[in-house]
Write an enzyme that holds these catalytic residues in place. Structure first.
Site, PDB file in Angstrom:
ATOM      1  N   VAL A 120      34.684 -24.955 -10.697  1.00 25.35           N
ATOM      2  CA  VAL A 120      34.395 -25.790  -9.695  1.00 25.35           C
ATOM      3  C   VAL A 120      33.707 -26.959 -10.381  1.00 25.35           C
ATOM      4  CG1 VAL A 120      32.565 -25.896  -7.754  1.00 25.35           C
ATOM      5  CG2 VAL A 120      33.747 -23.796  -8.341  1.00 25.35           C
ATOM      6  N   GLU A 121      33.007 -27.163 -11.273  1.00 24.31           N
ATOM      7  CA  GLU A 121      32.400 -27.992 -12.142  1.00 24.31           C
ATOM      8  C   GLU A 121      33.378 -29.209 -12.793  1.00 24.31           C
ATOM      9  OE1 GLU A 121      29.234 -29.152 -12.088  1.00 24.31           O
ATOM     10  OE2 GLU A 121      28.362 -27.493 -11.033  1.00 24.31           O
ATOM     11  N   SER A 122      34.192 -28.617 -13.531  1.00 29.04           N
ATOM     12  CA  SER A 122      34.876 -29.587 -14.517  1.00 29.04           C
ATOM     13  C   SER A 122      36.505 -29.189 -14.596  1.00 29.04           C
ATOM     14  CB  SER A 122      34.210 -29.638 -15.549  1.00 29.04           C
ATOM     15  OG  SER A 122      34.133 -28.097 -16.174  1.00 29.04           O
ATOM     16  N   TYR A 140      30.055 -26.464  -2.114  1.00 27.31           N
ATOM     17  CA  TYR A 140      29.960 -25.792  -3.459  1.00 27.31           C
ATOM     18  C   TYR A 140      30.379 -24.329  -3.661  1.00 27.31           C
ATOM     19  CZ  TYR A 140      28.232 -25.692  -8.001  1.00 27.31           C
ATOM     20  OH  TYR A 140      27.872 -25.785  -9.745  1.00 27.31           O
TER      21      TYR A 140
END
Length: 531
Positions: free
Chosen positions: A165-167, A270
């Protein structure tokens, strides 16, 4: 599979010794436990971890790939089976995970989220199977280590999917807000969790350091909010923001769960993103996705370096491609590794021994061709490059110095290492070195008519420049006076020159004058002194 059979038998021996204790060390003190669930571990150095965490309920055994298989007493299994027939203890043995994905699935421990946003993200990912495969393929280098750390901390293993999800598991990722690394730490948050950031390394990109910091932060947030969904929201939005949203709902008499809070859309999406990825990992076929095979064993090993070393030399000694080396050591952002600042590098498991063997036999000259030079004063890049024997273009490129910028004193700059230099870069410079720049002053040449009674001093005061500069530009003394309507030369910063609204001012030239002190590079041609 043979190695797991050996591990299972060794574990049964260990449990045989536990069966005779007064209170079960794997259960609550003073309580009898009727069943033990044995989950074979595949980590490395877990004996030491078990000794350091003997209150955990799951025993960890040596890794399948961490060395030789322990020898066992041939009679131990028969003795244990006899104890079982006697009814002293029931043991339920689980087969080891067939791959890392299965191991992650077994450790799911967060409550599931099921809403339209989750379904929306599932659909988004399901229509992009190639993207899912590329992203998961990239994760192969890092996932085993993250899962190991999560299990050691007794944290939910679906958190290992958070970098998707982040990167998208890109350790070189940088967001528009300057968050960096696969865990996307902002600079200040990174420093809070002891991630060093210098011009030579950025621990926000480091695989080991950033994972440690991310799990520390997530555990802190869970301890603060008591809910994993709120902890994840705080990881994305900030703990202060989540805390204020909770307080607002409390004052209004509303629920304070993740789905009850008013939050930005990015944070609202998120947890659904993570849940969607979690669901796809749980059942990839149901979402038209395929996951690359990731073995349940370490991908990399750590190697200690004791001397500064060029990145190209390290990759050559390890017999790995430069791309693979940088993927495992993304915190190194210069062509040299400084032993004082980066004492350990990561290498593919089988290449670690190759590196050490090749290093011992290395006879190819010096290991490092770069070192650090600290600027003693404010300098132009051209002057600094000349001083260290480099072209200006190369000096600017390797130190990332843009045009029209001055180098400030104390800046740590990468320069060629002299052939006779033996000393490596110090830990202070390696850990804290920065390049500090300031804009060069662009001066505009102006001619102004002197008024009645004009002097060097009052003209300097009026235009906010030094009297010494005015005197130098006009080739007069600092105590000189000017005749009425005499043309006086001034060099002013462009912004100041534009604001000057003197009716009799004539802007005749605009001459770039690159200097921290205008007088140095802005003098006009000498004139005869007026009598």
């Amino acid at each position: 599979m043979k190695i797991f059979q050996w591990m299972g038998l060794c574990a049964l021996i260990w449990l045989t010794g536990c069966a005779t204790t007064a209170d079960n060390s794997l259960g609550a003190p003073g309580k009898n436990t009727d069943a033990i669930v044995l989950v074979p571990s595949t980590g490395i150095n877990n004996q030491a971890r078990l000794a350091a965490s003997n209150t955990q309920s799951t025993a960890r055994l040596p890794s399948a790939g961490a060395g030789s298989v322990p020898q066992m007493d041939i009679n131990a299994k028969a003795n244990l089976e006899a104890d079982q027939r006697a009814g002293s203890r029931t043991i339920v043995s689980m087969t080891p995970p067939k791959d890392l994905w299965e191991r992650i699935r077994r450790g799911y421990a967060m409550p599931d989220l099921d809403n339209e946003l989750v379904h929306d993200r599932e659909q988004w990912y399901a229509t992009r199977p190639d993207y899912i495969f590329r992203m998961t393929e990239r994760s192969k280098k890092y996932l085993f280590h993250i899962v190991e750390e999560l299990e050691f901390r007794n944290m939910p293993t679906e958190l290992a999917l958070l970098p998707f999800v982040e990167s998208a598991f890109n350790p070189q990722a940088v967001s528009s807000a300057k968050a960096a690394g696969m865990w996307q730490f902002m600079p200040a948050t990174g420093r809070t969790f002891e991630l060093k950031q210098s011009v030579f390394r950025d621990d926000r990109r480091d695989v080991l350091a950033s994972t440690r910091a991310a799990l520390d932060y997530l555990q802190k947030l869970y301890n603060l909010f008591g809910d994993w969904h709120l902890a994840l929201a705080a990881y994305n939005w900030g703990e202060g923001s989540v805390g204020r949203a909770i307080s607002k709902n409390q004052r209004a008499g509303l629920n304070i769960g993740y789905q009850d809070l008013v939050m930005p859309m990015e944070t609202r999406m998120y947890v659904p993103k993570l849940q969607a990825i979690k669901n796809i990992v749980a059942e990839p076929q149901g979402f038209n996705s395929r996951l690359p095979t990731i073995g349940n064993h370490p991908y990399f090993d750590t190697v200690t370096i004791r001397r500064d070393m060029d990145v190209t030399v390290a990759a050559k000694l390890a017999e790995v491609s430069l791309e693979d080396f940088k993927a495992l050591n993304p915190s190194v952002n210069k062509p040299v590794i400084m032993a004082a600042g980066t004492p350990q590098i990561l290498l593919p498991w089988d290449n670690a021994k190759v590196f050490e063997s090749n290093l011992d036999a290395y006879s190819g000259g010096r290991l490092a061709s770069w070192t650090v030079w600290v600027a003693p004063s404010t300098m132009r890049a051209a002057d600094a490059a000349k001083k260290v024997g480099m072209s200006e273009a190369e000096f600017r490129s390797i130190n990332n110095i843009p045009p029209r910028m001055l180098i400030r004193p104390g800046s740590a700059l990468l320069v060629p290492r002299a052939a006779h230099t033996e000393q490596d870069v110090t830990s202070h410079v390696a850990d804290t070195g920065q390049v500090s720049l300031s804009p060069e002053i662009i001066l505009a040449k102006m001619l102004v008519h002197a008024g009645k009674g004009a002097t060097v001093a009052n003209i300097a005061q009026k235009y906010r420049v030094s009297a010494a500069n005015v005197a130098q530009w006009n080739n007069v003394s600092a105590s000189a006076s000017f005749k009425t309507k005499q043309m006086v030369v001034l060099f002013l910063p462009q912004s100041q020159a534009i604001k000057a609204s003197e009716p009799t001012t004539h802007a005749t030239e605009h001459t770039p004058a690159h200097a921290s002190k205008p007088a140095v590079h802005a003098a006009v041609p000498a004139k005869k002194k007026r009598k």
